[in-house]
Design an enzyme around this catalytic site. Structure first.
Site, PDB file in Angstrom:
ATOM      1  N   LEU A   1     -27.663 -50.963  19.289  1.00  0.00           N
ATOM      2  CA  LEU A   1     -28.157 -50.783  20.565  1.00  0.00           C
ATOM      3  C   LEU A   1     -28.488 -49.271  20.929  1.00  0.00           C
ATOM      4  CD1 LEU A   1     -29.105 -51.660  23.548  1.00  0.00           C
ATOM      5  CD2 LEU A   1     -26.784 -51.120  24.168  1.00  0.00           C
ATOM      6  N   CYS A   2     -29.569 -48.805  21.630  1.00  0.00           N
ATOM      7  CA  CYS A   2     -29.668 -47.402  21.962  1.00  0.00           C
ATOM      8  C   CYS A   2     -30.498 -47.367  23.237  1.00  0.00           C
ATOM      9  CB  CYS A   2     -30.395 -46.453  20.749  1.00  0.00           C
ATOM     10  SG  CYS A   2     -32.103 -47.042  20.596  1.00  0.00           S
ATOM     11  N   HIS A   3     -31.193 -46.346  23.441  1.00  0.00           N
ATOM     12  CA  HIS A   3     -31.960 -46.252  24.914  1.00  0.00           C
ATOM     13  C   HIS A   3     -33.286 -47.092  24.950  1.00  0.00           C
ATOM     14  CE1 HIS A   3     -33.505 -43.298  28.436  1.00  0.00           C
ATOM     15  NE2 HIS A   3     -33.194 -44.793  28.752  1.00  0.00           N
TER      16      HIS A   3
ATOM     17  N   GLY B   1     -34.442 -48.491  21.637  1.00  0.00           N
ATOM     18  CA  GLY B   1     -34.540 -48.845  20.341  1.00  0.00           C
ATOM     19  C   GLY B   1     -34.964 -48.264  19.066  1.00  0.00           C
TER      20      GLY B   1
ATOM     21  N   ILE C   1     -31.349 -50.461  25.710  1.00  0.00           N
ATOM     22  CA  ILE C   1     -30.721 -50.760  27.059  1.00  0.00           C
ATOM     23  C   ILE C   1     -31.876 -50.692  28.040  1.00  0.00           C
ATOM     24  CG2 ILE C   1     -29.824 -48.574  27.743  1.00  0.00           C
ATOM     25  CD1 ILE C   1     -27.223 -50.070  28.558  1.00  0.00           C
TER      26      ILE C   1
END
Length: 296
Positions: free
Chosen positions: A253-255, A257, A282
């Site tokens: 997961l990151c901000h 993708g 996210i």
């Protein structure tokens, strides 16, 4: 039978070479604030990649060795002229690169290898490829990632047999150390990931990795994720498979993708068998699934 002195445990980050975008490595352009003194050769060899797949700018860690924290292993691989995996396979390759006009040295090294010397030791001394620092180790590769001449030679080579081939970069002596079934890397939509999160056993069985920075995680987070900030890659990269099990399903997961996708691709080179990138990060999870999760 030849031996490979620097065969890396699956736990060690591999230094990938010989492809126009050997793997899509962590992109400098995506992270302009990444400390430049920590970058240099993590994917210094993108010029070897096959042009059939687009390459990403590469982020590298100068002091990160594929063998960091792991003893050099000496092992023997049995001769196997036919793969049990067919075309759906990945191979672990090491090589030595010489200039095109170094034919005399090429012959000498072939004779020394036939006499029992290890390709990895000779790569350290003679190879002109940056992978010489890692005993010529290129890591796990799949078809379509390498220049055609190298790919044909590598995927036709018997296990552990040193073979030669010529590319635009010069003469290569290469050795396939192992093979395995090709791993899986795919996007997962936030809605599908949310549905999985409702199963209590999912968080216990799956491996959840958040590659955002601590200041981002403090603003919004999801339960069960272990935070591995991308800027701290140099500290957690060499130990990735001592902290996580490559055989388990792994979700990244990151901000939005993008960083997670790049890390997911890197995990694939480290032997992780099933990696899922949470599409849209996210932010997409918050906007599509759970509005209680803050956006930023």
């Amino acid at each position: 039978m030849l031996r490979a002195t620097h065969f890396p445990p699956i736990a060690s980050p591999t230094l990938l070479v010989l492809r126009k975008c050997f793997i899509p490595f962590l992109s400098i352009s995506s992270f302009p604030s990444y400390p430049l003194h920590k970058l240099s050769s993590f994917s210094a060899f993108h010029s070897f990649f096959s042009p059939s797949r687009p390459s990403l700018p590469s982020l590298s860690l100068t002091q990160l060795s594929p063998m960091l924290g792991h003893p050099h292993l000496r092992l023997s691989a049995s001769f196997n002229s036919e793969s049990s995996y067919g075309d759906n396979r990945e191979i672990l390759v090491q090589h030595l690169l010489l200039k095109e006009d170094d034919q005399k040295l090429l012959l000498e090294l072939q004779q020394r290898i036939a006499g029992g010397e290890d390709l990895s030791d000779l790569a350290v001394e003679y190879s002109i490829c940056p992978s010489k620092q890692e005993g010529g180790m290129l890591g796990w590769v799949r078809k379509g990632q390498m220049v055609p001449e190298f790919e044909e030679a590598a995927f036709c080579a018997p296990l552990n047999k040193v073979v030669k081939c010529k590319t635009n970069f010069g003469w290569h002596l290469l050795q396939v150390l192992s093979e395995r079934e090709e791993s899986l890397l795919k996007d997962i939509q936030p809605e599908e990931f949310h549905a999985k999160m409702q199963d209590p056993s999912f968080i216990e069985e799956a491996q959840l990795i958040d590659v955002r920075e601590p200041e981002e995680v403090s603003q919004a987070s999801l339960p069960g994720f272990q935070v591995l900030p991308l800027r701290q890659f140099g500290s957690w990269g060499p130990e990735i498979t001592s902290k996580f099990d490559p055989t388990k399903d792994t979700y990244v997961l990151c901000h939005h993708g993008m960083r997670s996708l790049q890390v997911a691709k890197w995990l694939q080179t480290q032997g992780f068998r099933k990696i899922f990138n949470i599409s849209g990060g996210i932010h997409a999870y918050a906007t599509k699934v759970d509005p209680s999760v803050p956006t930023y």
